[in-house]
Scaffold this active site. Structure first.
Site, short mmCIF file in Angstrom:
data_model
loop_
_atom_site.label_atom_id
_atom_site.label_comp_id
_atom_site.label_asym_id
_atom_site.label_seq_id
_atom_site.Cartn_x
_atom_site.Cartn_y
_atom_site.Cartn_z
N ASP A 257 50.49 25.96 70.28
CA ASP A 257 50.83 26.72 69.09
C ASP A 257 52.15 27.42 69.41
O ASP A 257 52.55 27.50 70.58
CB ASP A 257 49.71 27.72 68.80
CG ASP A 257 50.06 28.71 67.73
OD1 ASP A 257 50.44 28.28 66.63
OD2 ASP A 257 49.98 29.92 68.00
N ASP B 247 53.78 30.67 67.35
CA ASP B 247 53.76 32.12 67.18
C ASP B 247 52.55 32.74 67.88
O ASP B 247 51.41 32.35 67.63
CB ASP B 247 53.69 32.47 65.69
CG ASP B 247 54.86 31.91 64.92
OD1 ASP B 247 55.75 32.69 64.56
OD2 ASP B 247 54.89 30.67 64.69
N ASP C 38 46.34 30.95 70.30
CA ASP C 38 46.08 32.39 70.44
C ASP C 38 45.04 32.92 69.47
O ASP C 38 44.83 34.13 69.43
CB ASP C 38 47.38 33.16 70.28
CG ASP C 38 47.86 33.22 68.82
OD1 ASP C 38 47.93 32.15 68.18
OD2 ASP C 38 48.16 34.32 68.33
#
Length: 229
Positions: free
Chosen positions: A13, A15, A175
Site C-alpha cells: 500500500d 499512504d 496499514d
C-alpha cells in the site's frame, strides 16, 4: 511465526505504509474547502479521515463541517480536490524510515515489488517518482484505471500477476483493515500490517499474519539476509 521463505512478490500500500502523505492531502483538501468558504482542518484531523481514496476524504472533510453536497456538486468539488492534489502531491510527503532501504533489499534478493493503492494512479506515480522510489516497482496500480477500489481484490490480483507471481507466493504490506481484507480476498500467502499508519483500529486487533513497527522488520520475516548475500 516462520519466515515467508517462498515469497516471490511483495505488494505495498502507499499512504500510511510507505509514505506519510497527510501534509499534502491536508493542503489540497483545505484549498478545496476554501472554495466553499469552509474553514480548514488541522493536519491531525485529516490524518483521521484518510483511507479509501480522495472521494472519501472529501466526503469526510465536508461531513466534519456538516456539509453534504449532491451528486453533481460533489463531483465538481472532487475534480477541484484532485486538481489541487495532483498539482503538488509531494511537497510535504515523506518516506517512512526504512522504506527505501527495504525496497532495495527486496530488489537485491530478487523479490518483485508492486504497489496497490486507492490513490489516483497518475498522482501515485508522480509521488513515487518525487520520493525517489518509482523504479523499485514492477507494477503500480491505482484507482480510476478500470479496477474497483480496495477492498475489492481485482487490483491486487492484477498487480501480483503483472509481477509474474501467484497469490500463493505473494504478500501484501499495508496499514489498515482495507489492506487486510483485500489481501485475504485475493488469496495471498500472507498479510503484514505496519503499526504507524492511518488505521483507526489498532492493527494488532485485525488478525494480520505479522504486525511490524518498522519496515526493516519485514526483512527477517522474509529470511532475506541470507538470500540477498
Amino acid at each position: 511465526m516462520e519466515p515467508f521463505e517462498d515469497c516471490r512478490a511483495v505488494v505495498f500500500d502507499l499512504d500510511g505504509t510507505l509514505a506519510d502523505t497527510v501534509g499534502d492531502l491536508a493542503t489540497a483538501l483545505n484549498r478545496t474547502l476554501a472554495e466553499l468558504d469552509l474553514p480548514p482542518h488541522s493536519e491531525d484531523a485529516v490524518r483521521g479521515m484518510v483511507g479509501g481514496g480522495l472521494a472519501k476524504l472529501l466526503t469526510r472533510g465536508l461531513a466534519a463541517h456538516n456539509v453534504l453536497l449532491d451528486g453533481a456538486e460533489h463531483e465538481a468539488m472532487l475534480a477541484r480536490f484532485v486538481a489541487h492534489y495532483a498539482g503538488n502531491p509531494a511537497e510535504r510527503s515523506t518516506l517512512y524510515p526504512g522504506a527505501r532501504q527495504t525496497l532495495n533489499v527486496l530488489r537485491e534478493a530478487g523479490i518483485a515489488c508492486g504497489l496497490c493503492t486507492n490513490k489516483h494512479e497518475p498522482i501515485a506515480r508522480d509521488l513515487l517518482d518525487a520520493l525517489g522510489i518509482g523504479s523499485a516497482f514492477g507494477a503500480v496500480q491505482g484507482s480510476e484505471t478500470g479496477f474497483p477500489r480496495k477492498p475489492d481484490p481485482a487490483c491486487l490480483i492484477h498487480v501480483v500477476k503483472t509481477l509474474g507471481a501467484s497469490p500463493e507466493t505473494a504478500l501484501m504490506v499495508g496499514d489498515n483493515a482495507t489492506d487486510l481484507k483485500t489481501a485475504r480476498a485475493a488469496g495471498l500467502k500472507g498479510v503484514v500490517l505496519v503499526t504507524y499508519g492511518y488505521s483507526v483500529t489498532p492493527v494488532t486487533e485485525l488478525g494480520a499474519d505479522l504486525v511490524i513497527n518498522h519496515l526493516h522488520d519485514l526483512v527477517p520475516a522474509l529470511a532475506l539476509p541470507e538470500r540477498a548475500q
